[in-house]
Design a protein around this motif. Structure first.
Motif, short mmCIF file in Angstrom:
data_model
loop_
_atom_site.label_atom_id
_atom_site.label_comp_id
_atom_site.label_asym_id
_atom_site.label_seq_id
_atom_site.Cartn_x
_atom_site.Cartn_y
_atom_site.Cartn_z
N SER A 320 5.90 9.33 6.32
CA SER A 320 5.43 8.71 4.80
C SER A 320 3.98 8.44 5.07
CB SER A 320 6.37 7.47 4.64
OG SER A 320 5.91 6.34 5.54
N LEU A 321 3.18 8.96 5.67
CA LEU A 321 1.76 8.82 5.70
C LEU A 321 0.90 9.53 4.41
CD1 LEU A 321 -0.80 8.09 7.50
CD2 LEU A 321 -0.77 10.18 8.33
N LEU A 322 0.17 8.48 3.87
CA LEU A 322 -0.41 8.70 2.77
C LEU A 322 -1.87 8.76 3.00
CD1 LEU A 322 1.73 7.64 -0.35
CD2 LEU A 322 1.44 9.90 0.61
N HIS A 323 -3.04 8.83 2.21
CA HIS A 323 -4.41 8.46 2.52
C HIS A 323 -4.70 7.27 2.88
CE1 HIS A 323 -3.92 7.33 -1.81
NE2 HIS A 323 -4.82 6.45 -1.59
N SER A 324 -3.82 6.11 2.46
CA SER A 324 -4.21 4.85 2.72
C SER A 324 -3.49 4.29 3.80
CB SER A 324 -4.06 3.75 1.70
OG SER A 324 -2.67 3.79 1.12
N GLY A 325 -2.40 5.20 4.54
CA GLY A 325 -1.58 4.55 5.56
C GLY A 325 -0.14 5.03 5.13
N PRO A 326 0.79 4.83 6.12
CA PRO A 326 2.33 5.12 6.10
C PRO A 326 2.85 4.23 4.84
CG PRO A 326 2.11 3.75 8.04
CD PRO A 326 0.41 3.99 7.67
N VAL A 327 3.70 4.72 4.06
CA VAL A 327 4.36 3.86 2.86
C VAL A 327 5.51 2.96 3.78
CG1 VAL A 327 6.07 4.07 1.28
CG2 VAL A 327 4.27 5.78 1.25
N ARG A 328 6.18 3.58 4.93
CA ARG A 328 7.04 2.66 5.32
C ARG A 328 6.49 2.23 6.85
NH1 ARG A 328 10.19 5.97 2.35
NH2 ARG A 328 10.28 7.71 3.69
N ALA A 329 5.58 1.02 6.87
CA ALA A 329 5.07 0.94 7.99
C ALA A 329 5.73 -0.07 9.19
CB ALA A 329 3.55 0.08 7.64
N THR A 330 6.94 -0.44 8.73
CA THR A 330 7.39 -1.38 9.76
C THR A 330 8.89 -0.58 10.26
OG1 THR A 330 8.78 -2.54 7.88
CG2 THR A 330 6.64 -3.42 8.58
N PRO A 331 9.36 -1.23 11.27
CA PRO A 331 10.93 -0.64 11.73
C PRO A 331 12.00 -1.08 10.55
CG PRO A 331 9.68 -1.66 13.42
CD PRO A 331 8.70 -1.99 12.26
N ARG A 332 11.59 -2.16 9.91
CA ARG A 332 12.77 -2.67 8.90
C ARG A 332 12.53 -1.79 7.92
NH1 ARG A 332 13.22 -5.63 4.19
NH2 ARG A 332 14.82 -7.35 4.34
N SER A 333 11.53 -1.43 7.41
CA SER A 333 11.47 -0.43 6.21
C SER A 333 11.98 1.11 6.60
CB SER A 333 9.96 -0.21 5.74
OG SER A 333 9.19 0.27 6.80
#
Length: 389
Positions: A320-333
């Motif tokens: 889910s990486l976009l220009h500002s970082g991953p949309v789902r950055a945590t294991p929870r998400s």
């Protein structure tokens, strides 16, 4: 052969016979004589895997499996049953939607001219022997995903359209199976060319075999067989019914789509993701997960390039990486994304659940996370919150 449509429309009358081991041997031989690549279960390196078969002797006669969350082992049986094992580490997805497919190649000539060649799907006529009811449903789900919409996958269609499907009804469910609560087994209903039900009683090892397509009927006519009898029909039906009664896991008897939708902020997500490694094993072994990424590679000269399509996982940060970082950055998400899609939003996309109750994700999770347990926990938490209002 079964296609992505309804098989029953091309079958005038179902034929039902009894095969013995010689009949099973002949089935593999006839299919190979027809130019088909026969894929079925066999024992290799401590597991029952799917591989090309030269003969029915390679089938796992006398082998079963012992399954639990995070655990898998094969074990010897006292009988010679061939289909007395539940889902292994692979599914038929590995052949219909392979994990690595080259899409095109590009070459630069001496004058700098560029030639790009699309990769044509390799022509192969598969025969899948021993397809479990849950996996039969998984193939139908993949049909919908890969060929049922506006954008279709020609490589998948090429492999799928010529596949001959031989189902094997389940009489020995594994400890992690829950197909009954998903409505996908242990009996088969449609979507097969031939269906087998294994029967062992009074020293008689046989298979009740029925056709599900015109081609299935034609193949059956070439095999040594005897007429089906009521005793075998009853024994086969009883064995499948008893298998359904022995399944110890289930989903909560609620609308799973609503359960996922209405509990996105449940505390249970924190509990389960404290155990989740985000390894993606569950997506790799799932028979319906279909996500891919692309990889471009070149040789050392820079004059030859290739594009490959590879399996991907929603547990990968780059997924889910976009220009500002991953949309789902945590294991929870990421875990929540996987489970809510599989049990919930899959309906919005494809009009069905994405789970068929095979239990592979439970077995091959290194920390033993059980999605049926998580669904029950979410339901329990929601019930308690409603009661406390």
């Amino acid at each position: 052969m079964t296609d992505t449509g309804d098989v029953g429309a091309v079958l005038d009358e179902q034929v039902e016979v009894i095969l013995n081991r010689d009949g099973l041997d002949a089935l593999v031989h006839v299919l190979r004589q027809c130019g088909r690549t026969v894929i079925g279960p066999t024992v290799r390196e401590g597991a029952i895997v799917l591989a090309e078969l030269d003969s029915a002797d390679e089938l796992p006669y006398g082998w079963g499996v012992e399954l639990e969350a995070g655990q898998y082992r094969i074990s010897r049986r006292e009988d010679g049953a061939v289909f007395a094992h539940s889902a292994g580490p692979q599914s038929w997805k590995s052949f219909l939607h392979p994990e690595r497919v080259r899409q095109w190649t590009a070459d630069r000539g001496p004058g700098g001219e560029l030639t790009v060649r699309d990769e044509e799907p390799r022509s192969v006529a598969y025969a899948f022997l021993g397809v479990r009811p849950c996996d039969l449903r998984a193939i139908r789900i993949l049909d919908r995903v890969m060929t049922g919409g506006r954008y279709q996958d020609p490589a998948y269609r090429s492999r799928r359209s010529g596949a001959f499907l031989i189902a094997a009804e389940c009489t020995e469910p594994g400890a992690t199976c829950f197909c009954v609560s998903m409505g996908t087994g242990p009996a088969v209903d449609t979507g097969y060319d031939l269906a087998l039900t294994e029967v062992l009683d009074a020293g008689d090892h046989r298979f009740l075999c029925r056709s599900g397509s015109a081609e299935g009927t034609a193949v059956l006519a070439q095999l040594p067989h005897r007429s089906a009898d009521d005793a075998t029909r009853t024994a086969a039906a009883d064995a499948v019914a008893q298998a359904a009664g022995r399944m110890s896991r289930s989903m909560p008897p609620v609308d799973l789509r609503a359960l996922m939708r209405d509990n996105l902020e449940a505390e249970r997500w924190d509990d389960v993701t404290s155990r989740c490694l985000s390894c993606g094993n569950c997506t790799m072994v799932c028979p319906t997960c279909f996500c891919t990424t692309t990889e471009d590679v070149t040789d050392l000269t820079g004059d030859h390039a290739e594009r490959w399509r590879l399996w991907d996982s929603c547990y990968d940060l780059d997924f889910s990486l976009l220009h500002s970082g991953p949309v789902r950055a945590t294991p929870r998400s990421r875990y929540r994304q996987w489970l809510t899609h599989k049990l919930g939003t899959w309906y919005d996309q494809f009009d069905s659940s994405g789970c068929v109750g095979c239990g592979r994700c439970i077995v091959w999770c290194p920390t033993g996370i059980d999605l049926t347990e998580e669904a029950h926990a979410l339901h329990q938490e929601a019930t308690e919150k409603r009661a406390a209002r």
